[in-house]
Design an enzyme around this catalytic site. Sequence first.
Site, PDB file in Angstrom:
ATOM      1  N   PRO A 290      37.526 -43.336  71.068  1.00  0.00           N
ATOM      2  CG  PRO A 290      37.866 -41.094  71.525  1.00  0.00           C
ATOM      3  CD  PRO A 290      36.930 -42.217  71.777  1.00  0.00           C
ATOM      4  CD  GLU A 291      40.099 -48.897  70.094  1.00  0.00           C
ATOM      5  OE1 GLU A 291      41.090 -49.571  69.773  1.00  0.00           O
ATOM      6  OE2 GLU A 291      38.936 -49.299  69.937  1.00  0.00           O
TER       7      GLU A 291
ATOM      8  CE  LYS B 212      41.784 -47.344  75.051  1.00  0.00           C
ATOM      9  NZ  LYS B 212      40.529 -47.988  75.464  1.00  0.00           N
TER      10      LYS B 212
ATOM     11  NE  ARG C  25      27.155 -41.609  75.607  1.00  0.00           N
ATOM     12  CZ  ARG C  25      27.020 -42.926  75.559  1.00  0.00           C
ATOM     13  NH1 ARG C  25      27.362 -43.574  74.463  1.00  0.00           N
ATOM     14  NH2 ARG C  25      26.560 -43.597  76.592  1.00  0.00           N
TER      15      ARG C  25
ATOM     16  NE  ARG D 186      33.195 -52.637  74.671  1.00  0.00           N
ATOM     17  CZ  ARG D 186      34.215 -51.785  74.581  1.00  0.00           C
ATOM     18  NH1 ARG D 186      35.133 -51.766  75.506  1.00  0.00           N
ATOM     19  NH2 ARG D 186      34.301 -50.953  73.566  1.00  0.00           N
TER      20      ARG D 186
END
Length: 289
Positions: free
Chosen positions: A2-3, A58, A110, A258
């Site tokens: 999620p951003e 966030k 997670r 990344r």
Amino acid sequence: MPELPEVEFARRSLERWFEGRQLVRTEAEPGARTFRDCDLGIFKALKGSLVGIDRKGKYLMVRFSNKLGFVGHLGMTGKFLKRAPGEEVKWSRARFVLDDGEVIHFQDMRLFGRIDAVPAVELEGRPAVAKLGVDPLGDGLSVERLQEALSGSNQELKVALMDQERIAGLGNIHAAEALFRAKLHPERSVASLSPPEWKALVKGIQATIAFALDVEGDGEEIAYVEEGAPNPFLVYGRAGTPCRKCKTLVKSFTQAGRTTHFCPTCQPKQRRVDGDQMRKRPRARRYRG
Ligand SMILES: [Zn+2]
């Protein structure tokens, strides 16, 4: 993961679910890492009506009428879900029970997400929140504000955009999408941007966020969670497939650990504007000075 847009979507959903309702009780999954920074006594004391939810990057800052609140972060797989009384929810780490019996779950497979309950007056001063940079949606974004946020950065453009202490809320997906929209190579340096490129970058960030909010606004959970859902992005996750604009194959490489996706044609590494000017006016350069 999620951003900003997904967290903003969560904020709007929570506001809607709490509207006109009272929080009567909270429940925590015993020992869940979700509460690693949290005083569970305060979490269990959360009660009353929702006063409001602010978002910075966030992070969510949720306030209740008994002057307590919590900072929430979705981590990698966290999301809020509203379910009927008694309905089982897998990986439910925290629960907010409403006066009509419905339950808002914080589901997180997670366990990178977190909930940190504190007195409401302390929400914005929590270390994770206090150090955040400009929020492109909440604070608004202009060329000046973006330049100020990125000033002094020796980072490559995409890395700088993902630096939460400069710009809060952009992650790997939306930084790549914004750079594609701005036609900027992810490895360009911050210092190399021309005035039109700064403008394009501001627009690219704004359009990326607006688009992502729209995708979620349809009521669908965003595709990042759903395995096998169609990829709504322009370049993210599309390496080896044709660019949506020019049909060149989208490429990927590793940048600061990344995976970065980009189109080599739409996002050339050299500054395009200068190149065009030089080709058009070679004589002017020769006679100058
Ligand atoms: Zn392209």
